[in-house]
Design an enzyme around this catalytic site. Structure first.
Site, short mmCIF file in Angstrom:
data_model
loop_
_atom_site.label_atom_id
_atom_site.label_comp_id
_atom_site.label_asym_id
_atom_site.label_seq_id
_atom_site.Cartn_x
_atom_site.Cartn_y
_atom_site.Cartn_z
N ASP A 671 0.85 -1.19 0.00
CA ASP A 671 0.00 0.00 0.00
C ASP A 671 0.89 1.25 0.00
O ASP A 671 2.09 1.16 -0.21
CB ASP A 671 -0.93 -0.01 1.23
CG ASP A 671 -0.15 -0.20 2.53
OD1 ASP A 671 1.09 -0.19 2.50
OD2 ASP A 671 -0.79 -0.37 3.58
N ASP A 672 0.29 2.39 0.25
CA ASP A 672 1.06 3.63 0.19
C ASP A 672 1.73 3.93 1.52
O ASP A 672 1.59 5.02 2.08
CB ASP A 672 0.15 4.79 -0.23
CG ASP A 672 -0.29 4.63 -1.67
OD1 ASP A 672 0.51 4.09 -2.45
OD2 ASP A 672 -1.41 5.02 -2.00
#
Ligand code: PRX
Length: 801
Positions: A671-672
């Site tokens: 994910d980020d």
């Protein structure tokens, strides 16, 4: 056991593994395995099967070893991890009444550990240290608990702790737990803005801090940061009534600390006055124990909430097995209590086991990169748990040391030869004392220069050498000054002979001392320390690359200490995938197999479970006692972040491969979120700090590989129209991030971006940015779908500007 679990376990046939991948397997010694809690893989499989087939029975059996004022009810646990079936819910040992502080301290004292050292505290400066026995720790905890009660803190109230690694930090956590208050520790490297954000979220009645801390050579005025944060949060509507401040006088004196009358109180003025016993607040297993904020893919940090009973049982059990903990062990985890590792494996897990824990205030490379091993030798640490980033940075220092090893050896040999010649009197007779002195001093100067005065003076050998030399010189000078009168001091010998005798003695002793000194100096940083007390090593926070693993294993552990590469998260409370030392061979870089009760599954993007050797998204099926129960004040975010991507599973946010032998290999966040030195940082948090700068129009942040930190922060920044690029601006953008989040989140690189690659719908294509940041320009892929494909060329052109 489900079919898939059976087949997964069947894939783990160690005989096969040994035969097929012999080079990659590090087999534990027979002696280690024989004495381990889990001596073999078969033994593990037996327990693991039990934990999966009968979680209630397995965990009840373990939980019964703790003190419960009242036993839990039935069912032992209840769960719903499937968002399609309704509200996500996890409960363990509900109805059980206990207290984790009581289990950490009172029960250990009752078991005869009152005089056992609970905490060995090592200060930032070598030589500054302190200890607390279990009894003393209980006293200190009770005094603070009584103070907190007196100022009105009750069960369920939040207490925010912003302290460095002083003993007062675990004391404060335990004091909260004792009275049922919910602690929220904020890492003391976070900025005032981050701190105020957390204060406003959890609304504590009291903030516990200290006036300042020395970290390495720097002094940080924590109280100033707290003052700013409290002012900011008051403006936002959250007023904190009390700021309890510990005077850390080695860093800053009381008199120099800024003070807000009526709100601020010195810890030392009030806490010691309270009684050293304090009744326990008995709480339900599902009552909250603590909140800990962690980064997610949006800007707002998430308040991960852990409850009491399951967390207690889980951290204690994982600690015991993953480190093969024995009561004679001295345990040191280098993590700060501001992170989950410091909660579960500096404070609760070890103390629940009655362990002696080293708590270190300082920086691991201060005053030199040998500090860790100095501490290991000083306390005879047997279990050493750290992060790959530290391993990599020390590994780098170690390499440098090997270069100076050769140089030093040459100098030592040369000096040895020269001094022996002097010792035999040849040079002395020809040239007199001055030449000899010159040799002594130039020899010593070379050592001093090369290793620094501190290094060269260290140890008895160098002291002896200097003493002998000074003695010789002194006598020589005295004799020379007094001329023939020297005969009166030392009859029967001439001045010349006297000096010669002393000089020869010096030479002899120097020869004896020079060699070990040189040996000591050249075996810099790691091998010059004994480390023979070490038994088990541990790694956490990020994937450990095989070369760092091997260095840790070969150099630090002298190939005799298994490494527990523990994969877990703030959310999981405790270890999820981890080696059990002695139970099976290790593969450098693999976290190996799941802990008892943990069912990892690897799914594809559609959420389909993959079998055998595979790569995909790491999820967990079914709950485990240490799992977090919600995000504070935002159960909906809890459900959408963790349980909606792959319904029926907890989604970790990590990628993972499983090899043909069933070993798990974590591949990093999908994910980020960027993992910098084992610290989770959301790209959105950094971006929002950057765009808060008045000259920044837009920012996009990606993670890039970093030799020491694992990942570094790479920021693409678009400036406001007309603002020119400059180094000063670059610095001030980095400063904006330091001020808003903390120094650990400072970008490593600011890349000027006239525009960002966006799809026609306005979405930033980070994939392209990652490739540009990593200079993988031939892997940019299809850029034709971009709203403005020309932007890619512009970015590449500005890469080194
Ligand atoms: O990406 C994984 C990485 O750290 C993340 C969790 O970060 P945090 O909640 O801050 O907790 C850190 C300490 C437990 C994970 O999603 N991570 C943690 N341990 C490992 C790891 N990655 C690979 N191997 C590990 N042993």
């Amino acid at each position: 056991m489900s079919m898939s679990m059976d087949s997964k376990l069947n894939a783990v046939v160690l005989g096969e593994a040994l035969a097929s991948d012999a080079d990659d397997l590090i087999v534990p010694t027979q002696d280690f395995s024989t004495h381990a809690h889990v001596p073999s893989f078969d033994n593990y499989l037996e327990l693991y099967k039990w934990s999966i087939e009968d979680p209630a029975g397995f965990w009840s059996n373990i939980a019964s070893q703790f003190y419960w004022k009242q036993k839990w009810g039935q069912p032992v646990y209840s769960e719903n991890l499937d968002i399609q079936k309704g509200r996500i819910n996890i409960e363990w040992f509900k109805g059980g009444i206990t207290n984790i502080c009581y289990n950490c301290l009172d029960t250990n004292i009752a078991a005869g550990n009152a005089e056992k050292i609970a905490i060995y505290w090592e200060g930032n400066e070598p030589g500054v240290d302190a200890t607390l026995t279990y009894q003393q720790l209980l006293h200190r905890v009770c005094q603070l608990a009584n103070y907190l009660k007196d100022i009105g803190i009750r069960k369920g109230d939040a207490v925010l702790i912003y302290l460095p690694m002083l003993m007062e930090l675990p004391i404060a956590m335990l004091a909260c737990a004792r009275i049922g208050a919910v602690h929220s520790v904020v890492f003391a490297g976070f900025s005032s803005e981050s701190l105020s954000q957390r204060i406003m979220d959890c609304k504590p009645k009291v903030v516990i801090t200290c006036n300042a801390v020395r970290r390495g050579p720097k002094t940080i005025n924590l109280k100033d940061i707290v003052d700013m944060a409290l002012a900011e949060s008051a403006q936002g509507g959250t007023v904190v009534d009390v700021c309890l401040t510990y005077e850390n006088d080695s860093a800053l004196k009381k008199e120099s600390t800024k003070w807000v009358e009526g709100r601020d109180t010195w810890w030392q003025d009030v806490v010691p006055k309270y009684p050293a016993t304090c009744d326990v607040e008995w709480v339900d297993a599902e009552d909250p124990l603590f909140l800990l904020y962690t980064s997610g893919s949006t800007g707002k940090p998430k308040g991960v909430l852990h409850t009491t009973g399951g967390y207690m049982v889980y951290t204690a059990t994982t600690f015991k097995y993953a480190f093969d903990y024995k009561p004679s062990d001295i345990y040191w985890c280098t993590a700060d209590c501001g992170w989950i590792t410091g909660h579960s494996y500096v404070t609760y897990g070890p103390l629940l086991n009655g362990a002696s824990v080293v708590v270190f205030e300082g920086a691991p490379n201060y005053p030199n990169p040998g500090r860790c091993w100095d501490i290991v030798d000083k306390y005879e640490v047997s279990i050493f748990y750290t992060a790959p980033t530290l391993v990599r940075s020390l590994m780098r220092e170690g390499d440098e040391a090997r270069i100076s090893y050769t140089v030093t050896l040459l100098i030592a040999v040369l000096k040895h030869l020269l001094l022996s010649a002097i010792g035999s009197g040849k040079f002395w007779k020809k040239k007199g004392g001055n030449f000899s002195q010159l040799i002594y001093f130039s020899g010593k100067a070379s050592i001093l220069l090369q290793f620094g005065i501190e290094e060269a003076l260290e140890g008895t050998y160098s002291l002896l050498c200097i003493l002998m030399e000074s003695w010789g010189n002194l006598e020589r000078n005295r004799s020379e000054a007094r001329g023939m009168n020297a005969d009166r001091i030392l009859p029967n010998e001439t001045t010349h002979d006297t000096s010669f005798k002393f000089a020869a003695m010096c030479v002899d002793s120097f020869n004896y001392s020079c060699e070990p000194l040189a040996k000591k100096a050249v075996k810099m940083h790691v091998t010059r320390y004994s480390r023979k007390s070490l038994r088990v090593l541990g790694s956490v926070g990020e994937p450990i690359n095989p070369s760092a693993w091997r260095w840790f294993y070969n150099f630090v552990g002298d190939t005799r200490c298994p490494i527990s590469d523990t994969w877990w998260q703030t959310e999981t409370g405790g270890f999820m995938i981890t080696p059990l030392p002695g139970a099976w061979p290790q593969k450098p870089g693999s976290a190996t197999f799941p802990f008892f009760g943990v069912q990892p599954v690897i799914v594809d993007e559609k959420g389909v479970e993959l079998e055998g050797a595979c790569s995909g998204y790491l999820c967990i099926k079914s709950s485990w006692p240490g799992a977090f129960r919600t995000l504070y004040g935002d159960h909906e975010r809890y459900e959408t972040t963790y349980f909606s991507a792959f319904p029926g599973y907890y989604f970790s946010g990590d990628g993972c491969s499983r090899d043909k032998d069933g070993y798990h290999w974590l591949t990093g966040r999908v994910d980020d979120v960027i993992n910098v030195s084992g610290h989770r940082i959301g790209t959105a948090e950094v971006e929002s700090a950057l765009v808060s700068h008045p000259q920044c129009a837009e920012a996009a942040v990606v993670g890039v590989e970093h030799e020491v930190k694992g990942q570094g922060i790479y920021a693409f920044v678009t400036l406001v129209e007309g603002v020119p690029y400059s180094d000063d601006l670059r610095k001030s953008l980095v400063l904006a991030v330091r001020n808003q989040i903390g120094a650990f989140a400072a970008p490593d690189k600011i890349h000027w971006a006239p525009g960002l690659p966006k799809t026609r719908s306005g979405k930033i294509m980070r994939r392209i940015l990652r490739k540009i940041a990593c200079k993988q320009l031939d892997e940019l892929g299809d850029t034709s779908t971009l709203a403005d494909p020309g932007v890619v060329g512009q970015l590449i052109a500005l890469a080194d500007s």
